[in-house]
Write an enzyme that holds these catalytic residues in place. Sequence first.
Site, PDB file in Angstrom:
ATOM      1  CE1 TYR A  40      -4.430 -37.774 -50.164  1.00  0.00           C
ATOM      2  CE2 TYR A  40      -5.349 -39.662 -49.008  1.00  0.00           C
ATOM      3  CZ  TYR A  40      -4.589 -38.512 -49.010  1.00  0.00           C
ATOM      4  OH  TYR A  40      -3.969 -38.106 -47.846  1.00  0.00           O
ATOM      5  CG  ASP A  54      -0.402 -41.821 -41.108  1.00  0.00           C
ATOM      6  OD1 ASP A  54       0.686 -41.333 -41.429  1.00  0.00           O
ATOM      7  OD2 ASP A  54      -1.498 -41.292 -41.361  1.00  0.00           O
ATOM      8  CG  ASP A  81      -0.421 -37.630 -46.639  1.00  0.00           C
ATOM      9  OD1 ASP A  81       0.086 -36.532 -46.359  1.00  0.00           O
ATOM     10  OD2 ASP A  81      -0.835 -38.433 -45.783  1.00  0.00           O
ATOM     11  CG  ASP A  83       3.303 -37.137 -44.331  1.00  0.00           C
ATOM     12  OD1 ASP A  83       2.157 -37.505 -44.033  1.00  0.00           O
ATOM     13  OD2 ASP A  83       4.165 -37.916 -44.781  1.00  0.00           O
ATOM     14  CG  HIS A 108      -2.989 -33.298 -48.171  1.00  0.00           C
ATOM     15  ND1 HIS A 108      -2.395 -33.596 -46.963  1.00  0.00           N
ATOM     16  CD2 HIS A 108      -3.576 -34.455 -48.588  1.00  0.00           C
ATOM     17  CE1 HIS A 108      -2.614 -34.865 -46.661  1.00  0.00           C
ATOM     18  NE2 HIS A 108      -3.312 -35.420 -47.636  1.00  0.00           N
ATOM     19  CD  GLU A 110       0.008 -33.521 -41.842  1.00  0.00           C
ATOM     20  OE1 GLU A 110       0.328 -34.085 -40.782  1.00  0.00           O
ATOM     21  OE2 GLU A 110      -0.554 -34.108 -42.784  1.00  0.00           O
ATOM     22  CB  CYS A 118      -3.276 -41.072 -38.407  1.00  0.00           C
ATOM     23  SG  CYS A 118      -4.982 -41.165 -39.003  1.00  0.00           S
ATOM     24  NE  ARG A 153      -3.965 -33.358 -42.242  1.00  0.00           N
ATOM     25  CZ  ARG A 153      -3.766 -34.656 -42.049  1.00  0.00           C
ATOM     26  NH1 ARG A 153      -3.684 -35.469 -43.069  1.00  0.00           N
ATOM     27  NH2 ARG A 153      -3.647 -35.140 -40.819  1.00  0.00           N
ATOM     28  CD  GLU A 183      -7.920 -35.325 -41.145  1.00  0.00           C
ATOM     29  OE1 GLU A 183      -9.123 -35.358 -41.499  1.00  0.00           O
ATOM     30  OE2 GLU A 183      -7.069 -36.146 -41.537  1.00  0.00           O
ATOM     31  CG  ASN A 205      -9.267 -37.634 -44.782  1.00  0.00           C
ATOM     32  OD1 ASN A 205      -9.304 -38.522 -45.625  1.00  0.00           O
ATOM     33  ND2 ASN A 205      -8.444 -37.670 -43.742  1.00  0.00           N
TER      34      ASN A 205
END
Length: 300
Positions: A40, A54, A81, A83, A108, A110, A118, A153, A183, A205
């Site tokens: 990942y 982050d 990731d 974002d 993913h 989000e 984060c 996500r 998440e 996660n």
Amino acid sequence: MTPTAKLRALLAGPGMVRAPGVYDGITARLAAQAGFPALYMTGAGTSASRGFPDFGLLTMSEMAGNGEVIARSVDVPVIADADTGYGNELNVTRTIREYERAGLAGLHLEDQGFPKKCGHLDDKEIIPREDYVAKIRAAVAARRDPNFLIIARTDARAVIGLEEAVARVNLALEAGADMAFVEAARTVEELAAIPRMVRGPCLLNVVRGGKTPDLSMGEAEAMGYRIAILPSLLLSAVVGACDEALRVLRETDTPPSSAGVPSVRERFRRWGADEWDALRTCFRDPVLAAEPAPAPVPAK
């Protein structure tokens, strides 16, 4: 077999996929050599490797470029990731294309506002449901390889609650996403409830020092999760080891002893030195190489 086909084969098999978080070629090689079947690319680690928290400060091209470095460094599939997709549906479309081109096996997306932060920090903001689902639809339409994994996500658990988070990922699955990622669940009971409430496969996660309670990989698998990512695993270990090595050097003014540690050559083997050394001579003609060099022509 392509990276995307490898990942799909792993998901079609028994058990949960364990994917340690990596952020450069070094950590990617170490994790693959340790025998993990998938990796990942952590956004937090990628940000930290460039000297940033982050907080959504990296661009799509920076993230995709790091994904390409990681993907070409290993023979196992890499999930990355992505974002928020770096904007609206247009930006999401380009993000999918660039991540596919980089050789990644999936990503993913989000539902945070931009710039994001984060998922285990407070005071996050999320976008409306329809904006989120539209991004997922755009991602599904943009992929050229049907095996490329699109993971939806949501960070809604921290902002609105678990019920809204589950509703969002179920809508995303209906829109064509392949997997759900809720998440920052807060309790073991919530962790166990998510795979039962979500109408599709789920990703977990596992963040060291994060909001989600600690649990073993076996416990997560028994709950029904299909993938567990561990983004902070190597980053936190590296930070701790580096802090200790620097502390010892400052206090003793003496670098670590070479006794009992791998040689430089042995270390370079971890990054493919033998393969590259073989290229030094394999294209040379052995007959020509054995002939003596011509004598120099005397000056007149």
